[in-house]
Design an enzyme around this catalytic site. Structure first.
Site, PDB file in Angstrom:
ATOM      1  N   ALA A  21       0.734  -1.292  -0.206  1.00  0.00           N
ATOM      2  CA  ALA A  21       0.010  -0.077  -0.035  1.00  0.00           C
ATOM      3  C   ALA A  21       0.918   1.094   0.449  1.00  0.00           C
ATOM      4  O   ALA A  21       0.580   2.379  -0.602  1.00  0.00           O
ATOM      5  CB  ALA A  21      -0.793   0.105   1.679  1.00  0.00           C
ATOM      6  N   ILE A 100      -4.892  -3.411  -5.332  1.00  0.00           N
ATOM      7  CA  ILE A 100      -5.817  -3.944  -5.782  1.00  0.00           C
ATOM      8  C   ILE A 100      -6.268  -2.550  -6.362  1.00  0.00           C
ATOM      9  O   ILE A 100      -7.177  -2.719  -6.877  1.00  0.00           O
ATOM     10  CB  ILE A 100      -7.120  -4.093  -4.379  1.00  0.00           C
ATOM     11  N   HIS A 116      -3.548  -9.820  -4.090  1.00  0.00           N
ATOM     12  CA  HIS A 116      -5.142  -9.520  -3.462  1.00  0.00           C
ATOM     13  C   HIS A 116      -6.552  -9.638  -4.729  1.00  0.00           C
ATOM     14  O   HIS A 116      -6.831  -8.531  -3.974  1.00  0.00           O
ATOM     15  CB  HIS A 116      -4.905  -8.889  -2.285  1.00  0.00           C
TER      16      HIS A 116
END
Length: 247
Positions: A21, A100, A116
């Site tokens: 992230a 994502i 993911h």
């Protein structure tokens, strides 16, 4: 440190990037675990609960509705573009990502393994029909709490992987093969704690590859790293690209 990373990339034939992230926070997408992130306001919904509980599905879609607003309109940043440039120059074999958001592809990366899943479409769990998330968001904004498939009435779900949901085994297998073959892995913007994804850089290191960690906070693999950088990701990767004479 920049010249050392550039040197490693020059010597490598099959370097791999592993991203979390942290690489997308510079695009304005909050780390879900950070204060103000979605997970600070909601408990993650387990996949089995999504399947069996109407309340869990309502919470899931409320969380997705809010996350959509954070993802929509986000653009690749200099970190994403630097990785795409490295791949285009033959210095990077692939990007393995926990993210994502699809920003690696938007930046031009060609071989992206999404461990993911992706927020770029929704899927019916019964008939596998795919839906544009913009259309699903319109339903949510209009007051629909749990969107259903138009074709079969099945449950719709984002194509992202929920807690308790199996990772796509073909993607995980390909990622593991890359990590076992690589001589250099760049772990970028990941806390390296979410399994099984986080074990991939460890596999690369244990199989003889060099490990570079670019992350603002400590990780469980810091003691094994050949290089650790705590500076901003976009700035760091851009400097590496320039040091290699790429544009």
């Amino acid at each position: 440190m920049i010249d050392k990373i550039a040197g490693y990339l020059s010597q490598s034939n099959k370097a791999v990037a592993f991203t979390g992230a942290g690489i997308s926070t510079e695009s304005g997408i909050p780390d879900f675990r950070s204060p103000g992130g979605v997970w600070s306001r909601y408990q993650p919904v387990l996949f089995q609960d999504f399947l069996t509980s109407g309340d869990a599905r309502r919470q899931y879609w409320q969380m997705k509705k809010e996350a959509y607003r954070e993802l929509k309109g986000a653009k690749p940043n200099s970190g994403h573009r630097a990785l795409a440039a490295l791949e285009a120059a033959g210095k990077l074999a692939a990007v393995i990502t926990q993210n994502i958001d699809g920003l690696h592809q938007d930046a031009g990366s060609k071989r992206v393994l999404e461990l993911h899943g992706t927020s770029r479409y929704c899927i019916c769990l019964k008939c596998d029909a795919r839906y544009d998330p913009d259309l699903v968001q319109e339903r949510l904004e209009s007051g629909v709490e749990v969107p259903l498939c138009d074709k079969c009435g099945g449950l719709l779900k984002s194509a992202t992987i929920s807690f308790g949901q199996q990772l796509p085994q073909d993607v995980l297998s390909e990622a593991l093969d890359l990590c076992l073959q690589t001589d250099l892995i760049l772990a970028i913007g990941s806390s390296l704690v979410v399994e099984p994804a986080a074990s991939l850089p460890l596999q690369a290191k244990q199989n003889g590859g060099r490990l570079v960690i670019i992350n603002k906070t400590e990780t469980p693999l810091d003691d094994l790293a050949d290089v650790i950088v705590r500076e901003p990701i976009g700035e760091t990767l851009t400097r590496v690209v320039h040091d290699l004479g790429l544009h």
